[in-house]
Design a protein around this motif. Structure first.
Motif, PDB file in Angstrom:
ATOM      1  N   UNK A 188      24.617  26.274  36.669  1.00  0.00           N
ATOM      2  CA  UNK A 188      25.398  27.305  35.991  1.00  0.00           C
ATOM      3  C   UNK A 188      25.995  28.252  37.036  1.00  0.00           C
ATOM      4  N   UNK A 189      25.849  29.542  36.889  1.00  0.00           N
ATOM      5  CA  UNK A 189      26.492  30.473  37.811  1.00  0.00           C
ATOM      6  C   UNK A 189      27.884  30.847  37.331  1.00  0.00           C
ATOM      7  N   UNK A 190      28.530  31.787  38.042  1.00  0.00           N
ATOM      8  CA  UNK A 190      29.793  32.325  37.532  1.00  0.00           C
ATOM      9  C   UNK A 190      30.907  31.287  37.467  1.00  0.00           C
ATOM     10  N   UNK A 191      30.846  30.253  38.317  1.00  0.00           N
ATOM     11  CA  UNK A 191      31.897  29.232  38.275  1.00  0.00           C
ATOM     12  C   UNK A 191      31.803  28.355  37.031  1.00  0.00           C
ATOM     13  N   UNK A 192      30.653  28.433  36.332  1.00  0.00           N
ATOM     14  CA  UNK A 192      30.456  27.613  35.123  1.00  0.00           C
ATOM     15  C   UNK A 192      31.345  28.086  33.977  1.00  0.00           C
ATOM     16  N   UNK A 193      31.675  29.369  33.973  1.00  0.00           N
ATOM     17  CA  UNK A 193      32.407  29.925  32.837  1.00  0.00           C
ATOM     18  C   UNK A 193      33.858  29.462  32.860  1.00  0.00           C
ATOM     19  N   UNK A 194      34.207  28.634  31.893  1.00  0.00           N
ATOM     20  CA  UNK A 194      35.598  28.197  31.736  1.00  0.00           C
ATOM     21  C   UNK A 194      35.844  27.836  30.278  1.00  0.00           C
ATOM     22  N   UNK A 195      37.078  27.532  29.974  1.00  0.00           N
ATOM     23  CA  UNK A 195      37.463  27.288  28.586  1.00  0.00           C
ATOM     24  C   UNK A 195      36.689  26.135  27.969  1.00  0.00           C
ATOM     25  N   UNK A 196      36.533  25.045  28.716  1.00  0.00           N
ATOM     26  CA  UNK A 196      35.856  23.872  28.172  1.00  0.00           C
ATOM     27  C   UNK A 196      34.404  24.173  27.825  1.00  0.00           C
ATOM     28  N   UNK A 202      32.407  36.250  25.656  1.00  0.00           N
ATOM     29  CA  UNK A 202      32.585  36.050  27.098  1.00  0.00           C
ATOM     30  C   UNK A 202      32.266  37.346  27.817  1.00  0.00           C
ATOM     31  N   UNK A 203      31.357  37.259  28.765  1.00  0.00           N
ATOM     32  CA  UNK A 203      31.003  38.411  29.571  1.00  0.00           C
ATOM     33  C   UNK A 203      31.853  38.389  30.842  1.00  0.00           C
ATOM     34  N   UNK A 204      31.313  38.850  31.935  1.00  0.00           N
ATOM     35  CA  UNK A 204      32.073  38.917  33.188  1.00  0.00           C
ATOM     36  C   UNK A 204      32.577  37.543  33.613  1.00  0.00           C
ATOM     37  N   UNK A 205      33.662  37.566  34.406  1.00  0.00           N
ATOM     38  CA  UNK A 205      34.284  36.405  35.050  1.00  0.00           C
ATOM     39  C   UNK A 205      35.334  35.688  34.213  1.00  0.00           C
ATOM     40  N   UNK A 206      35.684  36.207  33.027  1.00  0.00           N
ATOM     41  CA  UNK A 206      36.809  35.594  32.315  1.00  0.00           C
ATOM     42  C   UNK A 206      38.139  36.051  32.920  1.00  0.00           C
ATOM     43  N   UNK A 207      38.103  37.142  33.660  1.00  0.00           N
ATOM     44  CA  UNK A 207      39.299  37.797  34.169  1.00  0.00           C
ATOM     45  C   UNK A 207      39.566  37.399  35.623  1.00  0.00           C
ATOM     46  N   UNK A 208      40.769  37.664  36.055  1.00  0.00           N
ATOM     47  CA  UNK A 208      41.146  37.401  37.438  1.00  0.00           C
ATOM     48  C   UNK A 208      40.616  38.521  38.327  1.00  0.00           C
ATOM     49  N   UNK A 209      39.900  38.155  39.380  1.00  0.00           N
ATOM     50  CA  UNK A 209      39.359  39.145  40.306  1.00  0.00           C
ATOM     51  C   UNK A 209      39.304  38.529  41.696  1.00  0.00           C
ATOM     52  N   UNK A 210      39.614  39.316  42.707  1.00  0.00           N
ATOM     53  CA  UNK A 210      39.567  38.857  44.088  1.00  0.00           C
ATOM     54  C   UNK A 210      38.990  39.972  44.946  1.00  0.00           C
ATOM     55  N   UNK A 246      42.806  29.857  36.194  1.00  0.00           N
ATOM     56  CA  UNK A 246      42.142  28.631  36.637  1.00  0.00           C
ATOM     57  C   UNK A 246      41.038  28.256  35.651  1.00  0.00           C
ATOM     58  N   UNK A 247      40.297  29.270  35.196  1.00  0.00           N
ATOM     59  CA  UNK A 247      39.227  29.043  34.226  1.00  0.00           C
ATOM     60  C   UNK A 247      39.752  28.994  32.793  1.00  0.00           C
ATOM     61  N   UNK A 248      40.727  29.852  32.511  1.00  0.00           N
ATOM     62  CA  UNK A 248      41.244  30.001  31.151  1.00  0.00           C
ATOM     63  C   UNK A 248      42.771  29.972  31.178  1.00  0.00           C
ATOM     64  N   UNK A 249      43.336  28.764  31.232  1.00  0.00           N
ATOM     65  CA  UNK A 249      44.804  28.648  31.273  1.00  0.00           C
ATOM     66  C   UNK A 249      45.482  29.335  30.091  1.00  0.00           C
ATOM     67  N   UNK A 255      43.929  31.923  27.308  1.00  0.00           N
ATOM     68  CA  UNK A 255      42.780  32.609  26.717  1.00  0.00           C
ATOM     69  C   UNK A 255      42.923  32.726  25.210  1.00  0.00           C
ATOM     70  N   UNK A 256      44.135  32.950  24.730  1.00  0.00           N
ATOM     71  CA  UNK A 256      44.352  33.051  23.290  1.00  0.00           C
ATOM     72  C   UNK A 256      44.003  31.743  22.588  1.00  0.00           C
ATOM     73  N   UNK A 257      44.224  30.611  23.261  1.00  0.00           N
ATOM     74  CA  UNK A 257      43.876  29.317  22.670  1.00  0.00           C
ATOM     75  C   UNK A 257      42.361  29.185  22.510  1.00  0.00           C
ATOM     76  N   UNK A 258      41.600  29.749  23.453  1.00  0.00           N
ATOM     77  CA  UNK A 258      40.142  29.728  23.327  1.00  0.00           C
ATOM     78  C   UNK A 258      39.724  30.574  22.131  1.00  0.00           C
ATOM     79  N   UNK A 259      40.347  31.756  21.987  1.00  0.00           N
ATOM     80  CA  UNK A 259      40.071  32.581  20.822  1.00  0.00           C
ATOM     81  C   UNK A 259      40.374  31.845  19.524  1.00  0.00           C
ATOM     82  N   UNK A 260      41.474  31.131  19.492  1.00  0.00           N
ATOM     83  CA  UNK A 260      41.843  30.356  18.297  1.00  0.00           C
ATOM     84  C   UNK A 260      40.845  29.252  18.019  1.00  0.00           C
TER      85      UNK A 260
END
Length: 458
Positions: free
Chosen positions: A65-73, A96-104, A121-124, A126-131
Motif C-alpha cells: 500500500x502506501x501513498x502511491x496506492x491511491x488511484x482511481x482504479x 479519499x484522504x491525502x494524496x488525491x491532489x497534485x503536490x510537489x 496521474x492518479x486521477x485522470x 476525478x469527477x468520473x470517480x465521483x460518478x
C-alpha cells in the motif's frame, strides 16, 4: 368568578416561564450548559455515518500500500467491494484522504483560480470517480486543509468571480495557515476571503463530493498558534448549499466545542489511530492507539447528537493480522466505537476483509447501537475492568463490559449502577443470543482486552 389579581399574576409568570423554556428548545439551546443542543444545521448527520477512508492504507506504509496506492482504479475497487459486502448494512461513504491532489515537494498544485487540483496521474478524471461511487449508490468524500495554498499566493492567482487575487485575502505578514505549514492563513475580514472558500466548495461539488474532511484544524486554539475556527466557519457556510458533510480533523480542543458543533457534522477528538513507526511490524494500528480513547471518549460524550458526532478515527478491524490487533481487541475496538456513537468508517482494504472482520463490520445489532446516536459513559474508570452504559428510549440499557487489563478478569455490571433493581433479561448483541434473566447483576470472565456488548431489559 374571575381569578383574583394575585392568581392571575402568578399564572402569567408561569406562562412566561413556559414560553421561555419552549423558546430555548426551539432555538436548539441546552438549558443546563447554555451550549448549542444540536450541531450543524445543514440537514446532515442525523446519525453517525458509515463508510471507508483511504488514509490507513495510504499513510501507514503497510506492504503493498502506501501513498502511491491511491488511484482511481483502487478507489473504484473499494467502492465495488463496499457495494458487495457492506452497503446493505448501512455503509455509504467512500472518502479519499491525502494524496488525491497534485503536490510537489510539499507544494500544492493549483488551478487558474488558486484552488487545489487533482493529481491527474492518479486521477485522470476525478469527477468520473465521483460518478462511479454515486452509481454504486454511495457518497464521495475528499480532503482539504485550512488556508490558501502557498503556490496560489506565490502566483497571485485571481479569485473566481471577483476582482481580487490571492494576496488580497492573506494575513499580512504571511502566516502559516495550519500546523502542517503547507498553506498561508486567510484574513476573513477581507472582502473576497469567503468568495475563495465558496469557489473551492463549488469545485468540490463539481467533482461530486458529498463529504469534506478538513484536516489540520488541530489544535484549533489561538493559544497554540493555529486558530482555524474562522476557516471552519467559512467552509461550513460555503458547503451548506451543496449539502456536503463537514468533518474536522484532528484532536480538536474541547474548549472550542461550540464552534465545532455549530459548523461541523463530526470532529476528531483524537490523533491518528494508525501506528506508523510504533508498530514492531508494519500494521494499520496497535492496541496502545486504541486504549487511550477509553479515557478521552467520555469527556466528549455530552456533545454528540443529531447533526454532529465525536469521531474516534478509522475502524481498522477487518483485515486480520494486517490490522495489528488481536481478535479480542478488534471486537473491543468495534464495541467502543459503536457504544460511543462514533462514525463507523473502516480504513481496511474492503476487498480483502477476513471472515471475522466481515462479521464485526456487518453485525446489524451492533450497528444499531451506534445508529441510536446516544453515547455511553463508564460507570467508573477506577480500574481496567469497566462497565459502560446508556439508557435507551424503550427502557432498556445498552451495556458494554471491557477488560482493559493484560490478563483474564471478571467484569460485573450491577443493576444498581445502571439505575434499577431486581431482575433483567440480558441479550448478547455480538452473538445474537438471549442469555436469560439475571438478578442484581451480570458478570463475565473476559480475556485480556476482551469485551461483551449487551442489551439489558429490566
Amino acid at each position: 368568578m374571575f381569578p383574583c389579581r394575585t392568581t392571575m399574576h402568578w399564572f402569567t409568570r408561569l406562562l412566561l416561564v413556559v414560553f421561555a423554556v419552549l423558546s430555548l428548545v426551539v432555538l436548539g439551546l441546552d438549558i443546563q450548559t447554555g451550549s448549542v443542543a444540536h450541531a450543524a444545521n445543514n440537514g446532515l448527520g442525523a446519525t453517525p455515518y458509515l463508510g471507508w477512508s483511504s488514509w490507513s492504507l495510504t499513510g501507514n506504509h503497510v506492504s503493498g500500500y502506501g501513498n502511491s496506492w491511491l488511484n482511481a482504479a483502487h478507489v473504484e475497487a473499494q467502492s465495488d467491494a463496499m457495494h458487495q459486502k457492506l452497503q446493505s448494512h448501512g455503509f455509504a461513504y467512500i472518502n479519499l484522504d491525502a494524496y488525491w491532489y497534485k503536490v510537489s515537494s510539499g507544494v500544492f498544485g493549483v488551478d487558474a483560480y488558486g484552488r487545489w487540483t487533482p493529481d491527474t496521474t492518479r486521477f485522470p478524471d476525478l469527477a468520473a470517480v465521483g460518478s462511479y461511487v454515486h452509481h454504486n449508490g454511495q457518497k464521495f468524500g475528499l480532503y482539504l486543509v485550512p488556508g490558501i495554498p502557498k503556490n496560489a499566493v506565490d502566483q497571485n492567482t485571481p479569485i473566481k468571480g471577483t476582482s481580487c487575487h490571492a494576496k488580497d485575502i492573506t494575513v499580512q505578514p504571511l502566516t502559516e495557515g495550519n500546523h502542517f505549514k503547507n498553506t498561508y492563513k486567510i484574513d476573513y475580514s477581507k472582502s473576497c476571503a469567503q468568495a475563495y472558500i465558496d469557489s473551492m466548495a463549488a469545485q468540490l461539488h463539481a467533482w461530486g463530493a458529498d463529504f469534506l474532511k478538513l484536516d489540520g484544524v488541530a489544535p484549533g486554539s489561538a493559544v497554540a498558534g493555529y486558530d482555524t475556527r474562522a476557516d471552519v466557519e467559512a467552509y461550513a457556510k460555503a458547503l451548506n448549499p451543496y449539502h456536503i458533510w463537514l468533518a474536522l480533523s484532528s484532536s480538536v480542543v474541547i474548549d472550542n466545542i461550540s464552534t465545532w458543533r455549530a459548523n461541523a457534522n463530526s470532529w476528531r477528538i483524537e490523533g491518528d489511530v494508525e501506528c506508523y513507526s510504533a508498530c514492531s511490524t508494519p500494521a494499520l494500528t496497535i492496541w496502545s492507539k486504541i486504549v487511550h480513547r477509553f479515557s478521552d471518549a467520555p469527556k466528549w460524550a455530552q456533545y454528540a447528537g443529531p447533526g454532529g458526532w465525536n469521531d474516534l478515527d478509522s475502524l481498522d478491524v477487518g483485515n486480520g493480522s494486517m490490522d495489528g490487533i488481536t481478535n479480542d481487541e478488534r471486537q473491543t475496538t468495534t464495541t467502543l466505537w459503536a457504544i460511543s456513537a462514533a462514525p463507523l468508517y473502516t480504513g481496511d482494504d474492503i476487498a480483502k476483509l477476513d471472515s471475522y472482520g466481515l462479521s464485526l463490520l456487518t453485525n446489524d445489532e451492533v450497528i444499531a447501537v451506534d445508529q441510536t446516536g446516544k453515547p455511553a459513559t463508564p460507570v467508573s474508570q477506577a480500574s481496567d475492568q469497566q462497565v459502560w452504559k446508556v439508557k435507551n428510549a424503550d427502557g432498556s440499557y445498552t451495556v458494554a463490559l471491557f477488560n482493559l487489563g493484560s490478563s483474564t478478569a471478571t467484569v460485573t455490571a450491577n443493576w444498581s449502577d445502571l439505575g434499577f433493581s431486581g431482575s433483567a433479561n440480558v441479550r448478547d448483541l455480538w452473538s445474537h443470543n438471549n442469555l436469560g434473566s439475571f438478578s442484581g447483576h451480570f458478570s463475565a470472565s473476559l480475556k485480556a482486552h476482551a469485551s461483551r456488548l449487551l442489551k439489558v431489559m429490566p
